[in-house]
Design a protein around this motif. Structure first.
Motif, mmCIF file in Angstrom:
data_model
loop_
_atom_site.group_PDB
_atom_site.id
_atom_site.type_symbol
_atom_site.label_atom_id
_atom_site.label_comp_id
_atom_site.label_asym_id
_atom_site.label_seq_id
_atom_site.Cartn_x
_atom_site.Cartn_y
_atom_site.Cartn_z
ATOM 1 N N GLY A 57 1.159 -0.968 -0.080
ATOM 2 C CA GLY A 57 -0.042 -0.074 -0.188
ATOM 3 C C GLY A 57 0.563 1.359 0.218
ATOM 4 N N TRP A 58 0.448 2.517 0.750
ATOM 5 C CA TRP A 58 1.423 3.284 0.898
ATOM 6 C C TRP A 58 1.669 3.948 2.615
ATOM 7 C CZ3 TRP A 58 2.156 6.693 -2.644
ATOM 8 C CH2 TRP A 58 1.738 5.844 -4.708
ATOM 9 N N ARG A 59 2.796 4.475 2.627
ATOM 10 C CA ARG A 59 3.538 5.176 3.782
ATOM 11 C C ARG A 59 3.616 6.575 3.461
ATOM 12 N NH1 ARG A 59 7.671 3.716 7.357
ATOM 13 N NH2 ARG A 59 5.979 1.719 7.489
ATOM 14 N N VAL A 60 2.470 6.995 4.744
ATOM 15 C CA VAL A 60 2.772 8.472 4.800
ATOM 16 C C VAL A 60 2.888 9.471 5.673
ATOM 17 C CG1 VAL A 60 0.751 10.354 4.997
ATOM 18 C CG2 VAL A 60 0.280 7.966 3.436
ATOM 19 N N GLU A 61 4.134 9.656 5.903
ATOM 20 C CA GLU A 61 4.602 11.117 6.014
ATOM 21 C C GLU A 61 4.129 12.161 6.764
ATOM 22 O OE1 GLU A 61 7.407 10.099 7.707
ATOM 23 O OE2 GLU A 61 8.351 8.300 6.209
ATOM 24 N N THR A 62 3.907 12.000 7.978
ATOM 25 C CA THR A 62 2.136 13.322 8.549
ATOM 26 C C THR A 62 3.561 14.522 9.499
ATOM 27 O OG1 THR A 62 1.692 12.347 10.427
ATOM 28 C CG2 THR A 62 0.369 12.227 8.046
ATOM 29 N N ASP A 63 2.835 14.785 9.877
ATOM 30 C CA ASP A 63 3.708 16.006 11.673
ATOM 31 C C ASP A 63 3.798 15.140 12.649
ATOM 32 O OD1 ASP A 63 4.047 18.099 9.894
ATOM 33 O OD2 ASP A 63 2.234 19.190 9.905
ATOM 34 N N ALA A 64 2.271 13.956 12.467
ATOM 35 C CA ALA A 64 2.062 13.213 13.584
ATOM 36 C C ALA A 64 3.209 12.340 14.044
ATOM 37 C CB ALA A 64 0.995 13.088 13.935
ATOM 38 N N GLY A 65 4.014 11.877 12.705
ATOM 39 C CA GLY A 65 4.721 10.423 12.365
ATOM 40 C C GLY A 65 4.134 9.937 11.250
ATOM 41 N N ALA A 66 4.709 8.787 10.859
ATOM 42 C CA ALA A 66 4.212 7.885 9.687
ATOM 43 C C ALA A 66 3.641 6.815 9.858
ATOM 44 C CB ALA A 66 5.717 6.611 9.293
ATOM 45 N N LEU A 67 2.576 6.871 9.489
ATOM 46 C CA LEU A 67 1.330 5.686 8.919
ATOM 47 C C LEU A 67 0.952 5.517 7.845
ATOM 48 C CD1 LEU A 67 -1.099 8.755 9.746
ATOM 49 C CD2 LEU A 67 -0.557 6.846 11.885
ATOM 50 N N ASP A 68 0.583 3.738 8.155
ATOM 51 C CA ASP A 68 0.490 3.385 6.983
ATOM 52 C C ASP A 68 -1.047 2.666 6.536
ATOM 53 O OD1 ASP A 68 3.253 1.553 5.909
ATOM 54 O OD2 ASP A 68 2.920 1.920 8.700
#
Length: 531
Positions: free
Chosen positions: A282-293
């Protein structure tokens, strides 16, 4: 459905949790996708960098009144927005505006907008209301169009040069430019004729004049309405082909958010999506709150922001170099009861290019336009002034809130032609919009964005960046995109999905469905509702 758009979960995101879909952007497009997917049992997380949900369809509170921060109406074409509103329990709340119509502010006077026009182009240059707007000299110059041969076989790409050549500068500056700015937030010299006035080039060739071509198009539209093939519309009156929701368009946003939450979607404001990259599942999303999958990613951001997130991926990088947009500011003024007597400028005013001294491009007398708002305001009068169009920075650029309100008051006094008192309250909202779909070359860019997204499995881009501005564009595109996410569920091995796409949905979502049909040849009206 309660108005919950401003409520978001402030607790930390759980570490290690995997989502079915992450939606970057909580405007109408992102919330529509979340509503559609969460309702099917998908684990959805919506992230937005701002402090409120809804984007241009969010809510502001001014002097105790809940008002629309941006969009105050939706175009009726297609029926998709009304259909969504009904599904969310708001069907009985859909209302039409006051049919009085808008006025036109000229350098020395204000006049009602001429009626029998297409984007301000008159079908009868010597009609009384056209003469009132142009003067006899401008009207006679426009009438010369009837005597000029059609040397080009009706294939002009840009609207401005066509009008200037056939009817003269006064028609362009006093009629077409105000409508282009108010409806499309674009310079008429950049508007694509085929997009904003489908059929006009062919009608021009058929009739032998531009005004005659306008008459042909208007007649064809009237016949379509009589047959029930189209909704009533008058292109000369922004607002006449729109509807609103009692209490404000922000109620639609709130209902979408509430529906998504009821189905356990998580909505987070104040969390910026910085980048995204594909993974084997799928996808790894980098945000202000950390990495999400997540198994799939939906990007529902304005074009420039979407390209900042996706710009390093194949196909997107070349588009970053020429990303263009429009900056618009809306200043809302609330006046005490009795400050404005009656509706002296109808539902609002579009400002002609030669109306020197007025910096606003348009003004909406909101309490005159919406009967429900007049009732809610309890005698107070509400006007909204719009700044910024095309490539030019808004006149409010660099001003603090007090100075912007003072400029808006000065412009409102000039437009109403009276010495209005200071407002009892004011509010200011700034929007960064992508390049309007209506300009020459924009359609090709949107197709390039779609193609870049389609090259990456389980990545979808929605919103104005690919569908065009306006709820009538964005909503059907987002709903079709959500169905596309469901159709791709088998592309991710080992992912537990909770629903199947029905045969009927597969049939209606084939290429050429609402997602593409609304974008090709459709108008991208600015539904903030000027005038």
């Amino acid at each position: 459905m309660t108005d919950q758009a401003g409520q978001t979960d402030a607790s930390p995101l759980p570490e290690g949790r995997r989502w079915d879909t992450i939606v970057a952007g909580a405007g109408v497009a992102g919330l529509t996708v979340a509503h559609e997917l969460a309702g099917r049992g998908y684990r959805v997380l919506v992230l937005d960098a701002s402090d409120r949900l809804g984007g241009v369809a969010s809510r502001i509170d001014v002097d105790g009144l809940a008002l629309d921060a941006g969009a105050e109406s939706f175009a009726t074409r297609g029926g998709a927005v009304a259909e969504l509103a009904r599904a969310l329990g708001l069907g009985d709340e859909i209302v039409g505006p006051n049919p009085a119509g808008a006025w036109l502010q000229l350098a020395d006077r204000a006049v009602p907008l001429p009626k029998a026009t297409l984007l301000g182009i008159p079908s009868s240059p010597l009609a009384r209301d056209v003469i009132d707007a142009l003067g006899w000299g401008g009207a006679l110059r426009a009438y010369l169009d009837r005597l000029m041969p059609v040397l080009r076989i009706g294939k002009d790409d840009a609207l401005g040069p066509l009008v200037r050549r056939r009817m003269g500068r006064k028609v362009l500056d006093r009629l077409v430019a105000p409508l282009a700015g108010g409806v499309y937030s674009a310079d008429p010299d950049r508007l694509d004729v085929a997009t904003v006035a489908p059929g006009l080039n062919n009608a021009l060739t058929q009739a032998g004049s531009l005004s005659g071509g306008v008459a042909v198009v208007l007649e064809e539209r009237a016949v379509a309405v009589a047959r029930g093939d189209a909704a009533p519309s008058n292109a000369s009156r922004p607002g006449s082909a729109v509807q609103g929701i009692r209490g404000g368009i922000h109620r639609l946003t709130a209902a979408l958010a509430g529906s998504a939450r009821e189905h356990r979607a998580e909505l987070r404001t104040g969390t910026r999506v910085r980048s995204a990259a594909p993974t084997p599942t799928g996808w790894r999303v980098e945000t202000d709150a950390g990495a999400l999958d997540a198994s799939s990613l939906v990007v529902a951001l304005p074009e420039a922001q979407a390209l900042r997130v996706l710009g390093e991926l194949g196909g997107f990088a070349p588009l970053r170099t020429d990303a263009a947009g429009v900056t618009v500011e809306l200043v809302t003024l609330v006046f005490a009861p009795g400050a404005i007597e009656g509706d002296p400028r109808g539902t609002g005013v579009l400002v002609a290019a030669d109306a020197h001294g007025i910096r606003a491009k348009a003004m909406t007398h909101a309490t005159a336009k919406w009967p429900w708002l007049r009732e809610a305001a309890q005698g107070r009068e509400i006007v909204r002034l719009s700044y910024g169009a095309g490539d030019a920075a808004p006149a409010t650029e660099g001003l603090d809130d007090a100075a912007a309100a003072a400029l808006a008051l000065q412009d409102a006094r000039a437009i109403f032609g009276r010495d209005l008192p200071a407002p009892v309250a004011s509010a200011r909202v700034r929007w960064e919009q992508g390049q309007p779909t209506s300009v020459v070359g924009a359609r090709a860019r949107q197709l390039a964005l779609r193609a870049a997204a389609d090259a990456h499995p389980n990545l979808t881009v929605v919103g104005a960046a690919v569908a065009g501005t306006g709820l009538a564009q964005v909503v059907p595109d987002a709903r079709a995109a959500a169905l596309g996410v469901r159709r791709e569920r088998f592309a991710v091995p080992g992912t537990p999905w909770t629903d199947d796409v029905t045969a009927d949905e597969l049939e209606t979502s084939a290429d050429g469905d609402a997602r593409s049909a609304t974008a090709v040849g459709a108008r991208d009206e600015d539904e903030r509702g000027e005038a």
